[in-house]
Write a protein that holds these residues in place. Sequence first.
Motif, PDB file in Angstrom:
ATOM      1  N   UNK A 389       0.848  -1.200   0.000  1.00 35.51           N
ATOM      2  CA  UNK A 389       0.000   0.000   0.000  1.00 35.51           C
ATOM      3  C   UNK A 389       0.883   1.248   0.000  1.00 35.51           C
ATOM      4  N   UNK A 390       0.400   2.286  -0.668  1.00 37.93           N
ATOM      5  CA  UNK A 390       1.145   3.551  -0.751  1.00 37.93           C
ATOM      6  C   UNK A 390       0.159   4.713  -0.674  1.00 37.93           C
ATOM      7  N   UNK A 391       0.685   5.885  -0.337  1.00 36.75           N
ATOM      8  CA  UNK A 391      -0.137   7.097  -0.421  1.00 36.75           C
ATOM      9  C   UNK A 391      -0.897   7.402   0.851  1.00 36.75           C
ATOM     10  N   UNK A 392      -1.929   8.242   0.700  1.00 34.35           N
ATOM     11  CA  UNK A 392      -2.644   8.771   1.866  1.00 34.35           C
ATOM     12  C   UNK A 392      -3.834   7.917   2.290  1.00 34.35           C
ATOM     13  N   UNK A 393      -4.092   6.850   1.540  1.00 30.06           N
ATOM     14  CA  UNK A 393      -5.329   6.113   1.791  1.00 30.06           C
ATOM     15  C   UNK A 393      -5.096   4.749   2.436  1.00 30.06           C
ATOM     16  N   UNK A 394      -3.910   4.612   3.080  1.00 31.96           N
ATOM     17  CA  UNK A 394      -3.503   3.304   3.592  1.00 31.96           C
ATOM     18  C   UNK A 394      -4.507   2.759   4.621  1.00 31.96           C
ATOM     19  N   UNK A 395      -4.953   3.628   5.533  1.00 38.15           N
ATOM     20  CA  UNK A 395      -5.856   3.155   6.597  1.00 38.15           C
ATOM     21  C   UNK A 395      -7.135   2.585   5.995  1.00 38.15           C
ATOM     22  N   UNK A 396      -7.701   3.293   5.056  1.00 40.25           N
ATOM     23  CA  UNK A 396      -8.949   2.865   4.422  1.00 40.25           C
ATOM     24  C   UNK A 396      -8.740   1.549   3.661  1.00 40.25           C
ATOM     25  N   UNK A 397      -7.641   1.484   2.925  1.00 34.56           N
ATOM     26  CA  UNK A 397      -7.378   0.283   2.117  1.00 34.56           C
ATOM     27  C   UNK A 397      -7.095  -0.936   3.008  1.00 34.56           C
ATOM     28  N   UNK A 398      -6.383  -0.691   4.120  1.00 31.22           N
ATOM     29  CA  UNK A 398      -6.083  -1.813   5.024  1.00 31.22           C
ATOM     30  C   UNK A 398      -7.374  -2.365   5.633  1.00 31.22           C
ATOM     31  N   UNK A 399      -8.288  -1.472   5.952  1.00 28.46           N
ATOM     32  CA  UNK A 399      -9.566  -1.906   6.523  1.00 28.46           C
ATOM     33  C   UNK A 399     -10.365  -2.721   5.494  1.00 28.46           C
ATOM     34  N   UNK A 400     -10.282  -2.293   4.232  1.00 30.59           N
ATOM     35  CA  UNK A 400     -10.989  -3.031   3.167  1.00 30.59           C
ATOM     36  C   UNK A 400     -10.406  -4.440   3.022  1.00 30.59           C
ATOM     37  N   UNK A 401      -9.076  -4.556   3.157  1.00 29.26           N
ATOM     38  CA  UNK A 401      -8.421  -5.882   3.095  1.00 29.26           C
ATOM     39  C   UNK A 401      -8.918  -6.747   4.247  1.00 29.26           C
ATOM     40  N   UNK A 402      -9.012  -6.135   5.418  1.00 31.76           N
ATOM     41  CA  UNK A 402      -9.496  -6.848   6.606  1.00 31.76           C
ATOM     42  C   UNK A 402     -10.938  -7.330   6.405  1.00 31.76           C
ATOM     43  N   UNK A 403     -11.785  -6.439   5.905  1.00 28.18           N
ATOM     44  CA  UNK A 403     -13.193  -6.804   5.660  1.00 28.18           C
ATOM     45  C   UNK A 403     -13.281  -7.987   4.717  1.00 28.18           C
ATOM     46  N   UNK A 404     -12.485  -7.941   3.674  1.00 26.37           N
ATOM     47  CA  UNK A 404     -12.530  -9.010   2.674  1.00 26.37           C
ATOM     48  C   UNK A 404     -12.046 -10.327   3.265  1.00 26.37           C
ATOM     49  N   UNK A 405     -10.985 -10.248   4.065  1.00 25.55           N
ATOM     50  CA  UNK A 405     -10.441 -11.462   4.687  1.00 25.55           C
ATOM     51  C   UNK A 405     -11.478 -12.113   5.603  1.00 25.55           C
ATOM     52  N   UNK A 406     -12.130 -11.273   6.398  1.00 22.97           N
ATOM     53  CA  UNK A 406     -13.124 -11.785   7.358  1.00 22.97           C
ATOM     54  C   UNK A 406     -14.282 -12.458   6.622  1.00 22.97           C
ATOM     55  N   UNK A 407     -14.657 -11.870   5.477  1.00 29.47           N
ATOM     56  CA  UNK A 407     -15.844 -12.362   4.759  1.00 29.47           C
ATOM     57  C   UNK A 407     -15.564 -13.605   3.902  1.00 29.47           C
ATOM     58  N   UNK A 408     -14.284 -13.978   3.779  1.00 33.31           N
ATOM     59  CA  UNK A 408     -14.005 -15.139   2.899  1.00 33.31           C
ATOM     60  C   UNK A 408     -13.503 -16.332   3.700  1.00 33.31           C
TER      61      UNK A 408
END
Length: 408
Positions: A389-408
Amino acid sequence: MSQNSTSAGALGRHPTRLVRIGRVQVGSQVPIVVQSMTNTDTADHVATAIQIAQLARAGSELVRITVNNDESAKAVPKIVEQLAKMNVEVPIIGDFHYNGHKLLTDNPACAELLAKYRINPGNVGQGQKRDAQFAQIVELACKYDKPVRIGVNWGSLDQAVLARMMDANAQRAEPWDVGAVMREALIVSALESAQAAEDVGMAGDRIILSCKVSSVQDLIATYRELARRCDYPLHLGLTEAGMGSKGIVASTAALGVLLQEGIGDTIRVSLTPEPGGARTQEVIVAQEILQSMGLRAFTPMVTACPGCGRTTSTFFQELAQSVQSYVREQMPVWRDQYDGVENLTLAVMGCVVNGPGESKHANIGISLPGTGETPAAPVFIDGQKAMTLRGDNIAHEFRAILDEYVAT
Ligand code: SF4
């Protein structure tokens, strides 16, 4: 008679009987139960119901309320009604001192709706009155099919028992120190009261014991001996633990030793909230004690480094905090949808020194860039580098990765 000598249980727990409190069970064959207590005026049924709901949603599996006067006893049915409207189901325990026999007699709806009665043997009248009032509460518990906790506290120790112990100590060739006499008096008060309850007709599997003190070493010594001498389930807690880090550290030190020895079937961390602080903190600390020790899992835990001179901003600390808050908020929903989600481990690390290694140990980990490092944050999923991950949106993107992991 439920008093005996036992050894460690098959699951590493000191073997105790199974006691049912509403829909919750307490004993060595089931996971250790977290409980807490409200600090609202119970007569204010709306405020009390709201706080019970907050504690229950934070993970308190039993909630105790003070029932200290007629107004409080009369508020219990209204509290239960409010909780039903809020769709909150949690057993409510009534805490009685001095007048419990009268309140329970005069308020049958209260007696019926509470899931358990807490009796403090040191605060149930004196002399013959004490025996009669104690028996009256136990008879009511039998009548309404409620378990009791005989909760001894060294701030309100039964003075008759203490005087007897002091006299006995004076006859000894080598007297104990005062602390040992106090501890023995606590244990004797709990065990004799439990026997008295059984003599009145209460079944041994309807009794839980506690002997709370505010000193870590005294609590450990008292519960070791209490566990050696009975198989009633034990409620653990360092009473009056205090505020902030002092209360958390002292409770963790005392409970950690006992839990490691298999002693304790239900716990409360008695924290004094900071002014304006949340009552729910004591529930989170109790859960974290159990989860850190590997005894239960409640919510994904976040491993984070402390940070050092290699980090130039507090971003990784903020990310760790926001991830932990996020998973706590999501747990009420996730718990119902995804089996085992509470066992997930997450890591948020501040630089390349320990970042990738620690992140690989977690289900999902991120290693943020430290001073002078390439501005890129590798993310590891189940030990493998999955993306950067790069840039200013890391927190949001990391949370999206977490959501996806939990749901699969
Ligand atoms: Fe410092 Fe890096 Fe260790 Fe974190 S992982 S404490 S930033 S050296």
